[in-house]
Design a protein around this motif. Structure first.
Motif, PDB file in Angstrom:
ATOM      1  N   GLU A 311      22.465  21.855 -35.623  1.00  9.30           N
ATOM      2  CA  GLU A 311      22.913  23.024 -36.386  1.00  9.30           C
ATOM      3  C   GLU A 311      21.774  23.974 -36.715  1.00  9.30           C
ATOM      4  O   GLU A 311      21.993  25.177 -36.877  1.00  9.30           O
ATOM      5  N   ASN A 313      18.732  24.425 -34.884  1.00  5.33           N
ATOM      6  CA  ASN A 313      18.137  25.203 -33.776  1.00  5.33           C
ATOM      7  C   ASN A 313      19.173  25.683 -32.749  1.00  5.33           C
ATOM      8  O   ASN A 313      18.846  26.461 -31.860  1.00  5.33           O
ATOM      9  N   ASP A 314      20.402  25.182 -32.861  1.00  2.00           N
ATOM     10  CA  ASP A 314      21.494  25.617 -31.983  1.00  2.00           C
ATOM     11  C   ASP A 314      21.293  25.244 -30.509  1.00  2.00           C
ATOM     12  O   ASP A 314      21.969  25.791 -29.633  1.00  2.00           O
ATOM     13  N   TRP A 315      20.373  24.368 -30.220  1.00  2.00           N
ATOM     14  CA  TRP A 315      20.092  23.995 -28.835  1.00  2.00           C
ATOM     15  C   TRP A 315      20.223  22.494 -28.560  1.00  2.00           C
ATOM     16  O   TRP A 315      20.975  22.104 -27.669  1.00  2.00           O
TER      17      TRP A 315
END
Ligand code: MF3
Ligand code: CO
Length: 344
Positions: A311, A313-315
């Motif tokens: 959640e 770093n979204d990666w």
């Protein structure tokens, strides 16, 4: 008496009128004939090469091979020769295009080959105790020093030059100076490069120090899955043949294959069509046509194939059950006589 005079005048008048009309008709006819003769003369005077100036309608008529005069036959022959010349020119152009395509292929292959050699140099530099940010530095330096561009850097906001995914991380791990490589870790290093305008993409698993039996087995089976996938890849076969070979072997070993994340076409772009699934049935999906380049990069999980994305770093993609995950990626080129691995 008056009667006869009137009649005589009338008769004379009629004769005069009729003869006048007769003469004028005759005169018109004579004029027309003269005009036609003039026109014929003009036509005959046209120089031989004046055919070029003919109306398209004339040419179309002659082209159907039924000349009406010797002039027409000559035109027909010339047009036939012209058509042959055009056909030869077209064939030559086609050949030149084909040769150019082959030259380009050769360039791609040589570039990728040289890049693949570079990539293995830094692989040998990965050590326990180093941070994943250090791996990133090695990749960045090495790539740029050799004239390449790290493909992940700034790709859709990805902040680093390489993906480093440890243990329960499925893929897209971001190198970080606080993430240290420890004894017993398994780590995927995913290197993608742009060299001379072309993209390459490959990843390998590294077993650091004393790894557990279960980690060892997962990495071995993942390697076997990819080898089986490669063996199933044949020109004019289907992407599903590769997927089925991978999925069958993973399941036979009690593992699962991640479904929503897969491989991709590659070449002039990083991620091109098609999306390459590793869970589709044999004989399904896209036909493997010579010239296609794509990646074989299945993600094999110990437990559930499900995942969640970091959640913050979204990666980074993690296994949902915290189980181990492994991935190996090759990039392949479909050729007429087989499928070549470009990132051996
Ligand atoms: N082989 C990986 C993929 O195709 C490389 C990802 S790089 C990233 O997804 F920048 F997208 F993370
Ligand atoms: Co890839």
């Amino acid at each position: 008496m008056w009667y006869w005079i009137v009649m005589a005048v009338l008769v004379i008048g009629c004769i005069a009128l009729l003869s006048g009309t007769f003469f004028s008709i005759k005169k018109n006819k004579a004029e027309e004939a003269a005009k036609r003769a003039e026109a014929r003369k003009k036509k005959r005077k046209k120089p031989a090469d004046a055919e070029e100036a003919q109306q398209p309608g004339d040419r179309r008529k002659r082209a159907d091979g039924r000349p009406q005069s010797s002039q027409g036959a000559e035109n027909g022959r010339q047009q036939y020769a012209q058509a042959r010349r055009e056909e030869a020119r077209r064939a030559q152009a086609e050949q030149r295009k084909e040769q150019k395509k082959r030259r380009q292929w050769k360039v791609i292959l040589e570039d990728l080959d040289s890049w693949t050699k570079y990539s293995f140099i830094f692989y040998s530099n990965i050590r326990i105790g180093m941070s994943t940010a250090e791996i990133d530095e090695i990749v960045y330096r090495f790539t740029t020093e050799h004239g390449g561009i790290p493909a992940p850097l700034n790709y859709q906001g990805f902040p680093k030059s390489v993906c480093t995914s440890l243990n329960n991380e499925i893929c897209h791990g971001i190198p970080d100076e606080n993430i240290m490589i420890q004894d017993g870790d398994i780590i995927n290093v995913d290197v993608s490069t742009i060299l001379n305008g072309y993209f390459s993409d490959a990843s390998r698993m590294f077993k650091m120090g004393n790894v557990s039996e279960r980690a060892e087995r997962l990495v071995r089976v993942t390697e076997e899955c990819v080898q089986r996938g490669l063996a199933a890849a044949k020109p004019w076969g289907h992407l599903g043949d590769i997927a089925d070979a991978i999925n069958t072997h993973a399941q036979a070993n009690g593992y699962s294959v991640v479904e929503e994340i897969g491989g991709h076409g590659i070449g002039l772009e990083f991620h091109e069509d098609p999306f390459v699934s590793y869970v589709t049935p044999k004989g399904s999906e896209m036909l493997l046509v010579p010239g296609m380049m794509f990646t074989i990069e299945p993600m094999i999980n110990e437990g559930s194939p499900d995942f969640f994305v970091d959640e913050d770093n979204d990666w980074t993609v993690y296994t949902i059950d915290d189980g181990l995950s492994a991935q190996i990626e090759y990039m392949v080129l479909v050729k007429e006589d087989g499928v070549e691995v470009l990132t051996k």
